[in-house]
Motif scaffolding. Sequence first.
Motif, PDB file in Angstrom:
ATOM      1  N   VAL A   1       0.832  -1.202   0.000  1.00 46.39           N
ATOM      2  CA  VAL A   1       0.000   0.000   0.000  1.00 46.39           C
ATOM      3  C   VAL A   1       0.869   1.256   0.000  1.00 46.39           C
ATOM      4  O   VAL A   1       0.611   2.206  -0.746  1.00 46.39           O
ATOM      5  CB  VAL A   1      -0.937   0.001   1.231  1.00 46.39           C
ATOM      6  CG1 VAL A   1      -1.716   1.302   1.307  1.00 46.39           C
ATOM      7  CG2 VAL A   1      -1.896  -1.172   1.171  1.00 46.39           C
TER       8      VAL A   1
ATOM      9  N   LEU B   1      -8.075  -5.715  12.059  1.00 50.02           N
ATOM     10  CA  LEU B   1      -6.622  -5.598  12.059  1.00 50.02           C
ATOM     11  C   LEU B   1      -6.189  -4.268  12.652  1.00 50.02           C
ATOM     12  O   LEU B   1      -5.242  -4.192  13.424  1.00 50.02           O
ATOM     13  CB  LEU B   1      -6.099  -5.732  10.623  1.00 50.02           C
ATOM     14  CG  LEU B   1      -4.589  -5.539  10.425  1.00 50.02           C
ATOM     15  CD1 LEU B   1      -3.822  -6.612  11.181  1.00 50.02           C
ATOM     16  CD2 LEU B   1      -4.239  -5.576   8.949  1.00 50.02           C
ATOM     17  N   SER B   2      -6.922  -3.201  12.299  1.00 48.37           N
ATOM     18  CA  SER B   2      -6.606  -1.877  12.835  1.00 48.37           C
ATOM     19  C   SER B   2      -6.755  -1.854  14.354  1.00 48.37           C
ATOM     20  O   SER B   2      -5.943  -1.280  15.064  1.00 48.37           O
ATOM     21  CB  SER B   2      -7.533  -0.831  12.210  1.00 48.37           C
ATOM     22  OG  SER B   2      -7.342  -0.763  10.826  1.00 48.37           O
TER      23      SER B   2
ATOM     24  N   LYS C   1      -3.761   4.942   7.959  1.00 46.88           N
ATOM     25  CA  LYS C   1      -4.536   3.911   8.656  1.00 46.88           C
ATOM     26  C   LYS C   1      -3.767   2.594   8.745  1.00 46.88           C
ATOM     27  O   LYS C   1      -4.038   1.778   9.622  1.00 46.88           O
ATOM     28  CB  LYS C   1      -5.872   3.693   7.942  1.00 46.88           C
ATOM     29  CG  LYS C   1      -6.776   4.912   7.984  1.00 46.88           C
ATOM     30  CD  LYS C   1      -8.034   4.702   7.181  1.00 46.88           C
ATOM     31  CE  LYS C   1      -8.901   5.959   7.209  1.00 46.88           C
ATOM     32  NZ  LYS C   1     -10.090   5.836   6.349  1.00 46.88           N
ATOM     33  N   TRP C   2      -2.834   2.395   7.845  1.00 46.45           N
ATOM     34  CA  TRP C   2      -2.024   1.173   7.872  1.00 46.45           C
ATOM     35  C   TRP C   2      -0.871   1.286   8.868  1.00 46.45           C
ATOM     36  O   TRP C   2      -0.352   0.284   9.338  1.00 46.45           O
ATOM     37  CB  TRP C   2      -1.466   0.895   6.479  1.00 46.45           C
ATOM     38  CG  TRP C   2      -2.460   0.261   5.537  1.00 46.45           C
ATOM     39  CD1 TRP C   2      -3.282   0.891   4.655  1.00 46.45           C
ATOM     40  CD2 TRP C   2      -2.734  -1.138   5.407  1.00 46.45           C
ATOM     41  NE1 TRP C   2      -4.045  -0.022   3.977  1.00 46.45           N
ATOM     42  CE2 TRP C   2      -3.732  -1.270   4.412  1.00 46.45           C
ATOM     43  CE3 TRP C   2      -2.237  -2.279   6.030  1.00 46.45           C
ATOM     44  CZ2 TRP C   2      -4.243  -2.512   4.027  1.00 46.45           C
ATOM     45  CZ3 TRP C   2      -2.737  -3.522   5.644  1.00 46.45           C
ATOM     46  CH2 TRP C   2      -3.726  -3.629   4.659  1.00 46.45           C
TER      47      TRP C   2
ATOM     48  N   ARG D   1      -8.157   0.207   2.213  1.00 48.63           N
ATOM     49  CA  ARG D   1      -8.180   0.418   3.656  1.00 48.63           C
ATOM     50  C   ARG D   1      -7.890  -0.888   4.390  1.00 48.63           C
ATOM     51  O   ARG D   1      -8.290  -1.953   3.923  1.00 48.63           O
ATOM     52  CB  ARG D   1      -9.540   0.966   4.080  1.00 48.63           C
ATOM     53  CG  ARG D   1      -9.765   2.392   3.685  1.00 48.63           C
ATOM     54  CD  ARG D   1     -11.108   2.902   4.128  1.00 48.63           C
ATOM     55  NE  ARG D   1     -12.195   2.296   3.382  1.00 48.63           N
ATOM     56  CZ  ARG D   1     -13.315   2.928   3.053  1.00 48.63           C
ATOM     57  NH1 ARG D   1     -13.487   4.188   3.394  1.00 48.63           N
ATOM     58  NH2 ARG D   1     -14.255   2.327   2.384  1.00 48.63           N
ATOM     59  N   PRO D   2      -7.225  -0.821   5.541  1.00 47.23           N
ATOM     60  CA  PRO D   2      -6.966  -2.037   6.303  1.00 47.23           C
ATOM     61  C   PRO D   2      -8.247  -2.575   6.913  1.00 47.23           C
ATOM     62  O   PRO D   2      -9.210  -1.835   7.138  1.00 47.23           O
ATOM     63  CB  PRO D   2      -5.988  -1.574   7.390  1.00 47.23           C
ATOM     64  CG  PRO D   2      -6.294  -0.120   7.561  1.00 47.23           C
ATOM     65  CD  PRO D   2      -6.668   0.377   6.189  1.00 47.23           C
ATOM     66  N   ASN D   3      -8.250  -3.865   7.176  1.00 47.95           N
ATOM     67  CA  ASN D   3      -9.377  -4.477   7.846  1.00 47.95           C
ATOM     68  C   ASN D   3      -9.563  -3.841   9.219  1.00 47.95           C
ATOM     69  O   ASN D   3      -8.605  -3.600   9.943  1.00 47.95           O
ATOM     70  CB  ASN D   3      -9.120  -5.988   7.997  1.00 47.95           C
ATOM     71  CG  ASN D   3     -10.286  -6.710   8.645  1.00 47.95           C
ATOM     72  OD1 ASN D   3     -10.428  -6.678   9.851  1.00 47.95           O
ATOM     73  ND2 ASN D   3     -11.098  -7.346   7.826  1.00 47.95           N
TER      74      ASN D   3
ATOM     75  N   THR E   1      -5.222   7.073   3.271  1.00 44.75           N
ATOM     76  CA  THR E   1      -5.295   5.621   3.442  1.00 44.75           C
ATOM     77  C   THR E   1      -4.063   5.068   4.145  1.00 44.75           C
ATOM     78  O   THR E   1      -4.171   4.202   5.012  1.00 44.75           O
ATOM     79  CB  THR E   1      -5.454   4.941   2.064  1.00 44.75           C
ATOM     80  OG1 THR E   1      -6.581   5.501   1.394  1.00 44.75           O
ATOM     81  CG2 THR E   1      -5.669   3.438   2.222  1.00 44.75           C
TER      82      THR E   1
ATOM     83  N   THR F   1      -3.880  -3.721  15.949  1.00 49.48           N
ATOM     84  CA  THR F   1      -2.653  -2.934  15.839  1.00 49.48           C
ATOM     85  C   THR F   1      -2.618  -1.821  16.877  1.00 49.48           C
ATOM     86  O   THR F   1      -1.620  -1.616  17.560  1.00 49.48           O
ATOM     87  CB  THR F   1      -2.531  -2.324  14.434  1.00 49.48           C
ATOM     88  OG1 THR F   1      -2.617  -3.369  13.463  1.00 49.48           O
ATOM     89  CG2 THR F   1      -1.209  -1.600  14.265  1.00 49.48           C
TER      90      THR F   1
END
Length: 223
Positions: free
Chosen positions: A1, A184-185, A118-119, A179-181, A115, A188
């Motif tokens: 990404v 998962l966010s 968010k990762w 976008r991350p799941n 985006t 994290t």
Amino acid sequence: VAFAGVMFHLMIGSVYAWSVFTNPIAKQNGWAESSVALAFSIAIFFLGMSAAFMGKVVEKIGPRLTGTIASFLYGTGTIMTGWAIHQNSIWLLYLSYGVIGGLGLGAGYVTPVSTIIKWFPDKRGLATGLAIMGFGFAAMLTGPVAQQLMASVGLEQTFYLLGTFYFVIMLLAAQFIVRPNLALSSITENSISQKKGTRLTRGPELTANQALKTKSFTFLWIM
């Protein structure tokens, strides 16, 4: 990404190489250089105006779709610039490179940045900084390439080739900007808070009007 975001910004950052084209366009069409340079100013204006509201659009329809739209707009605007030169129409130049290309710039600028953060919730500054680096670095790459193309294939064909190239690369890169799941966010952020030994705290949510009245906004605006 992150890599896709850098590639995206490398394409739209080519706008800063406009000075390479100013003199050749003015000479070929008999326009004043200041009139040709105005196309860049229009593009930057529409970059800022579209970027101001594209953040909400990205959240609503997703970065992949907005990235695809940006690739169409910027690629089409660049290709139409060659057509404007062929038609010897300064107004078509303003519409193609300034308005259409500028809207593509705004959409293309916001999509990767909003985006990528968010990762990388623990390295937001580094992640977005690397993406924006591509935006500033692009002019150094585009300038020599554009000069080579103009010398070999001509001015109009240069815009046709560059526009097609931008469109293809941006369209491919957009497919990877997702976008991350949400789960998962959450994991994290929890892991980051545990590492720091404290829970993450969020500032108060402000409306747009409230945000405009804060000292932070005033300070950033002055900068």
